[in-house]
Design an enzyme around this catalytic site. Structure first.
Site, short mmCIF file in Angstrom:
data_model
loop_
_atom_site.label_atom_id
_atom_site.label_comp_id
_atom_site.label_asym_id
_atom_site.label_seq_id
_atom_site.Cartn_x
_atom_site.Cartn_y
_atom_site.Cartn_z
CB ALA A 182 -0.95 -0.01 1.20
CB CYS A 208 6.69 7.64 22.33
SG CYS A 208 5.31 8.49 23.11
#
Length: 454
Positions: free
Chosen positions: A124, A378
């Site tokens: 994709a 993070c």
């Protein structure tokens, strides 16, 4: 063939001091007899983390296990029918080419397309690059503007930023608090020089399903091609590219229990949408995507699409039931648990939860026996929360506490119950260590506190 291999896997892995707890394997392998408490040989250690056996897998948005039926379809094209599908002078090439065309038809059937509108790629991400960059570069003389949303996948956002460096203008639409795009804002943002609207079908992080048919109608009325990243939607929600007015669609094999390394681009023929190829080579896939088509991977993606077409309705009912079991089980034992994104317009296999007064990374570290992802993007160098959750208007503190649970075809009720137990235990443990939770329970408004600077 695949089933025989899978039955032998536990024996092979025992020789390497591993135990298999894969749900996909369990679907075809006999149930193991109860075993005593883990020995040193049954401990899996990787990157400094020790786990008793393999963790429960609940990260289906990252990838899915290959369905054994898909592997059955693929194996002959690794072992005996290994010809290059572009070899036109002998049987090996002919049978590989026929298999590729069968797979093309299987993918097309799942989204209501013509097989001639399907182009195989590596995944994709490549499809998104071809769609966003390819369309705008082809029509660069007349079209200089792209519309997308702030919650798109990174590869769409990065492709748009790349176009900005080339002088194109990009409009990044905000989303509402439930994660859905505002249709009035979308319509108002379209300009005469708008060359593409790109809106993800199902968000990979929060599972929100965008109103594709309404977006397609707006784009059709304005004469603008509509591209959607359908990696998380294929085989999970019904898709009809004609009815939805989709001009380009990016698809992935490994999100629907197929192999990694293969994807497909839907490119509308009538009215025709043109793209500039992003890779030079032998002109395979009618010049859209050069490179040898990997027959086994393409066959696997085709088989996965055919299975999804037959089992989508059943899978959706089952996954919905498991999602309700997971959410109700957690909420019945924990307070201040928030679902991120719309519950009404949502793929049920994606449940993104925020746990107040708990840091997401700490929770992840404690959930070693459950393979899940944090909604908080993070890194060791940055503690910025997820850009998707921030786009929803989620407070930074809550955005840092999110966990994404992915439920799929092979997830069991026992795994859901175990995930509930482990999650509740870890959240309670972290909250008992949190002075903020204690203050909130005492009725103190944390937002009114003026924290001292040091």
């Amino acid at each position: 063939m695949a089933r025989n291999l899978i039955r032998r896997l536990p024996i092979l892995y025992q020789n390497h001091h591993y135990r298999l707890f894969s749900s996909a394997t369990a679907a075809v392998a006999p149930s193991p007899s109860p075993s005593p408490s883990p020995t040193d040989e049954e401990i899996v250690e990787m990157k400094g983390v020790k786990v008793s056996g393999r963790p429960l897998y609940m990260d289906m948005q990252a990838t899915t296990p290959v369905d054994p039926r898909v592997l059955d379809a693929m194996l002959p094209f690794y072992l005996s029918r290994f010809g290059n599908p572009h070899s036109r002078t002998h049987l090996y090439g002919w049978e590989s080419e026929a298999a590729v065309e069968t797979a093309r038809a299987q993918v097309a059937s799942l989204i209501g397309a013509n097989p001639k509108e399907i182009f195989f790629t590596s995944g994709a991400t490549e499809c998104n690059n071809i769609s966003v960059k390819g369309v705008m570069r082809f029509y660069r003389d007349k079209k200089r503007h792209v519309i997308t949303t702030q919650t798109e996948h990174k590869c769409v956002l990065d492709s748009c930023r790349h176009l900005q460096q080339e002088g194109f203008e990009i409009t990044y639409l905000p989303v509402k608090s439930d994660g859905l795009v505002d249709l009035d804002q979308l319509a108002a943002a379209i300009r005469p020089d708008t060359g593409l609207v790109s809106v993800m079908a199902v968000n990979n992080e929060i599972g929100v399903v965008q109103p594709l048919e309404e977006i397609g109608r707006i784009c059709r009325e304005k004469g603008v091609p509509f591209h959607t990243d359908g990696a998380q939607a294929l085989g999970k929600i019904p898709i009809d590219v004609e009815k939805m007015g989709i001009a380009l669609m990016s698809l992935s094999g490994h999100k629907i229990y197929g192999p990694k390394g293969v994807g497909a681009l839907y490119l509308r023929r009538r009215p025709r949408v043109r793209v500039e190829p992003q890779m030079s080579g032998g002109g395979q896939e009618r010049g859209i995507r050069s490179g040898t088509v990997p027959t086994p991977l393409v066959v696997g993606m085709g088989a996965a699409c055919e299975i999804a077409a037959k089992e989508m309705e059943y899978d959706t009912r089952r996954v919905t039931s498991l999602q309700e079991r997971l959410l109700n089980g957690i909420r019945s034992r924990l307070d201040e648990v928030v679902v991120n994104g719309s519950m009404e317009h949502r793929y049920p296999g994606n449940l993104n939860l925020s746990f107040a007064y708990v840091e997401g990374e700490s929770l992840l570290m404690g959930l070693k026996e459950v393979a899940v992802s944090s909604g908080s993007a993070c890194t060791s160098a940055s503690l910025e929360p997820s850009y998707v959750l921030r786009a929803l208007g989620v407070d930074e503190d809550m955005a840092h506490t999110s966990i994404r649970f992915g439920i799929g075809r092979f997830t069991t009720e026992a795994e859901i119950d175990r995930a509930i137990e482990l999650t509740v235990q870890q959240v309670e443990k972290l909250r008992n260590m949190s002075p903020l939770y204690e203050m909130a329970k005492a009725g103190i408004d944390l937002k009114s506190i003026q924290w001292a600077q040091h």
